[in-house]
Write an enzyme that holds these catalytic residues in place. Structure first.
Site, PDB file in Angstrom:
ATOM      1  N   ARG A  15     -13.832  10.611   0.085  1.00 37.27           N
ATOM      2  CA  ARG A  15     -13.821  11.666   1.325  1.00 37.27           C
ATOM      3  C   ARG A  15     -13.819  13.081   0.550  1.00 37.27           C
ATOM      4  O   ARG A  15     -13.382  13.215  -0.339  1.00 37.27           O
ATOM      5  CB  ARG A  15     -13.273  11.172   2.373  1.00 37.27           C
ATOM      6  CG  ARG A  15     -13.238  10.280   3.311  1.00 37.27           C
ATOM      7  CD  ARG A  15     -12.189   9.737   4.330  1.00 37.27           C
ATOM      8  NE  ARG A  15     -10.935   9.337   3.427  1.00 37.27           N
ATOM      9  CZ  ARG A  15      -9.813   8.925   4.214  1.00 37.27           C
ATOM     10  NH1 ARG A  15      -9.769   8.882   5.373  1.00 37.27           N
ATOM     11  NH2 ARG A  15      -9.004   8.429   3.457  1.00 37.27           N
ATOM     12  N   LYS A  75      -6.567  13.539   1.890  1.00 35.07           N
ATOM     13  CA  LYS A  75      -5.213  12.394   1.704  1.00 35.07           C
ATOM     14  C   LYS A  75      -4.274  13.439   1.094  1.00 35.07           C
ATOM     15  O   LYS A  75      -4.428  14.626   0.689  1.00 35.07           O
ATOM     16  CB  LYS A  75      -5.658  11.376   0.562  1.00 35.07           C
ATOM     17  CG  LYS A  75      -6.271  10.177   1.203  1.00 35.07           C
ATOM     18  CD  LYS A  75      -5.895   9.805   2.460  1.00 35.07           C
ATOM     19  CE  LYS A  75      -4.487   8.926   2.314  1.00 35.07           C
ATOM     20  NZ  LYS A  75      -4.158   8.469   3.586  1.00 35.07           N
ATOM     21  N   TYR A  94      -3.664  15.105   5.583  1.00 34.76           N
ATOM     22  CA  TYR A  94      -3.054  14.058   5.989  1.00 34.76           C
ATOM     23  C   TYR A  94      -1.704  14.111   5.096  1.00 34.76           C
ATOM     24  O   TYR A  94      -2.046  14.194   3.742  1.00 34.76           O
ATOM     25  CB  TYR A  94      -3.498  12.729   5.828  1.00 34.76           C
ATOM     26  CG  TYR A  94      -4.617  12.290   6.959  1.00 34.76           C
ATOM     27  CD1 TYR A  94      -4.180  12.285   8.492  1.00 34.76           C
ATOM     28  CD2 TYR A  94      -5.839  12.102   6.763  1.00 34.76           C
ATOM     29  CE1 TYR A  94      -5.337  11.951   9.293  1.00 34.76           C
ATOM     30  CE2 TYR A  94      -6.732  12.096   7.735  1.00 34.76           C
ATOM     31  CZ  TYR A  94      -6.559  11.886   9.210  1.00 34.76           C
ATOM     32  OH  TYR A  94      -7.505  11.795  10.024  1.00 34.76           O
ATOM     33  N   HIS A  96       1.739  11.804   5.876  1.00 32.91           N
ATOM     34  CA  HIS A  96       2.420  10.719   6.051  1.00 32.91           C
ATOM     35  C   HIS A  96       3.485  10.886   5.292  1.00 32.91           C
ATOM     36  O   HIS A  96       4.165   9.810   4.534  1.00 32.91           O
ATOM     37  CB  HIS A  96       1.615   9.515   5.509  1.00 32.91           C
ATOM     38  CG  HIS A  96       0.371   9.297   6.594  1.00 32.91           C
ATOM     39  ND1 HIS A  96       0.075   9.034   7.890  1.00 32.91           N
ATOM     40  CD2 HIS A  96      -0.923   9.428   6.011  1.00 32.91           C
ATOM     41  CE1 HIS A  96      -1.068   9.103   8.194  1.00 32.91           C
ATOM     42  NE2 HIS A  96      -1.865   9.123   7.146  1.00 32.91           N
ATOM     43  N   GLU A 118      -1.964  14.188  10.948  1.00 32.52           N
ATOM     44  CA  GLU A 118      -1.531  12.975  11.786  1.00 32.52           C
ATOM     45  C   GLU A 118      -0.507  13.506  12.755  1.00 32.52           C
ATOM     46  O   GLU A 118      -0.233  12.644  13.545  1.00 32.52           O
ATOM     47  CB  GLU A 118      -0.993  11.975  10.832  1.00 32.52           C
ATOM     48  CG  GLU A 118       0.464  12.346  10.400  1.00 32.52           C
ATOM     49  CD  GLU A 118       0.566  12.947   8.882  1.00 32.52           C
ATOM     50  OE1 GLU A 118       1.471  13.094   8.237  1.00 32.52           O
ATOM     51  OE2 GLU A 118      -0.796  13.173   8.606  1.00 32.52           O
ATOM     52  N   ASP A 270       0.464   3.174   6.073  1.00 31.07           N
ATOM     53  CA  ASP A 270       0.569   4.701   5.617  1.00 31.07           C
ATOM     54  C   ASP A 270       1.831   5.098   6.030  1.00 31.07           C
ATOM     55  O   ASP A 270       2.379   6.017   5.485  1.00 31.07           O
ATOM     56  CB  ASP A 270      -0.583   5.537   6.279  1.00 31.07           C
ATOM     57  CG  ASP A 270      -1.689   5.534   5.684  1.00 31.07           C
ATOM     58  OD1 ASP A 270      -1.835   5.411   4.251  1.00 31.07           O
ATOM     59  OD2 ASP A 270      -2.705   6.015   6.247  1.00 31.07           O
TER      60      ASP A 270
END
Length: 371
Positions: A15, A75, A94, A96, A118, A270
């Site tokens: 991505r 990511k 993101y 996490h 998120e 995740d």
């Protein structure tokens, strides 16, 4: 503002943080965008597409991290990327962090402003930047699970939808949110017997009204979990506590009682995973067996369908990227409480209470650090 989009370096992650269309919107607003060469090539977005949209092509990630005011990724930053972040720079991606002390420590040490997709919220209490990837991951969970049920993948040799005269597979989905709902849709489309467990009676009522008698809904208790996963062919972990570590609802003993060759797809990995037997895997080596149960615990599932995922994610992130660029990170965070909910690290401090609780670390409210 000068925005930078480096190529993703996580294993089998294709991505890209911004599409050419997003770049054009930003340049239309008077901003400049740096794209690392080849960042979108794997999904058919080549350097020329970005040049035509107004981007400048950069030869290296190091150049982008050194020059850009804001880094836009997909990511979480890997160790080498964390080392390039600097004080005053904004990172939008993101994160996490609840399951990743090492990354949290690196972001704190960098002094950057780290905003996590998120934990950004909306007026309805939803998570608008997590939802598109949750939709993808929920649908992929059934594809991956059906594949893992094949003998060559270590499964029990079941066709999820069965055939006339042969029972269909039993799919148990733990969690009735965005992931669970999309997983249920896919599993029912394959004509499997599908049950969703959730502790919210209101959510179960919504699912019942949405899908009717084709979906079985069960209130989630320890007894229900034990009884349903024991006879399941495919179990999907779809539990989310925003920003926090996922509760380990499935114990090692429960997994031991599951059928030989059954499959467990843990979409919650995740944030730490739904089962005591879960551990992160990659697309390069997506599965492992424990207690004769196939575990699929890939931490970036939507990366396997990177083109679809990139466009779906950009549709959701673009308004927030524009706000950050137009008003500056601090200005945008002060103006918008929903974007402010996404602030995880600022000025060397953790500003997301759920993350701080999960990491047993000090917490400072975002309003306090922003002034």
């Amino acid at each position: 503002m000068l925005l930078g989009v480096p190529a993703e370096i996580k294993v089998h992650e294709y991505r890209v943080g911004m599409t050419p269309s997003s770049v054009r919107e930003l340049t239309h607003h008077g901003h400049r965008v740096l794209i690392q060469t080849g960042a979108g090539a794997s999904i058919g977005l080549n350097d020329e597409h970005y040049r035509l949209a107004g981007a400048e092509i950069s030869a290296s990630a190091a150049d982008i991290f050194a020059r850009a005011d804001m880094i836009v990724k997909v990511k979480e930053p890997q160790a080498s990327e964390c080392a390039m972040l600097r004080e005053g720079q904004t990172l939008f991606t993101y994160l996490h962090l609840a399951a990743d002390t090492t990354q949290a420590d690196a972001l704190i040490a960098s002094g950057c402003t780290a905003i996590a997709y998120e934990t950004v919220t909306d007026a309805n209490g939803g998570l608008p930047l997590l939802a598109p990837m949750s939709e993808v991951a929920g649908r992929m969970a059934i594809q991956a699970g059906a594949h893992c049920l094949e003998m060559e993948q270590g499964g029990r040799g079941m066709l999820l939808g069965g055939v006339p005269g042969v029972p269909a597979g039993r799919v148990i989905i733990i969690g009735g949110g965005v992931v669970g709902t999309n997983a249920a849709r896919m599993a029912m489309g394959l004509e499997a017997h599908v049950t969703v467990l959730d502790k919210s009676l209101h959510r179960l009522q919504q699912l019942d009204m949405q899908f009717g008698p084709t979906l079985n809904t069960i209130f989630a208790t320890v007894d229900a979990l034990e009884n349903y996963i024991m006879d399941a062919d495919l179990v999907v972990g779809a539990v989310l506590v925003p920003g926090a570590a996922t509760p380990r609802l499935i114990t090692d003993k429960m997994v031991q009682r599951m059928q030989r060759g059954s499959v467990f797809v843990d979409v919650s990995i995740d944030q730490g995973g739904t089962s005591e037997t879960s551990r992160p895997t990659t697309h390069a080596s997506p599965t492992y067996k424990m207690h004769d149960v196939v575990h699929y615990c890939v931490t970036n599932m939507p990366g396997a369908v990177a083109r679809t995922s990139t466009f779906a994610l950009n549709n959701a992130t673009l308004p927030f990227i524009l706000a950050l660029a137009d008003h500056g990170a601090v200005g945008a965070l002060r103006r918008d409480p929903h974007l402010r909910a996404g602030l995880n690290v600022h000025g060397g401090k953790l500003t997301c209470q759920a993350v701080a609780t999960a990491l047993n670390a000090p917490y400072v409210a975002a309003e306090d650090v922003l002034g």
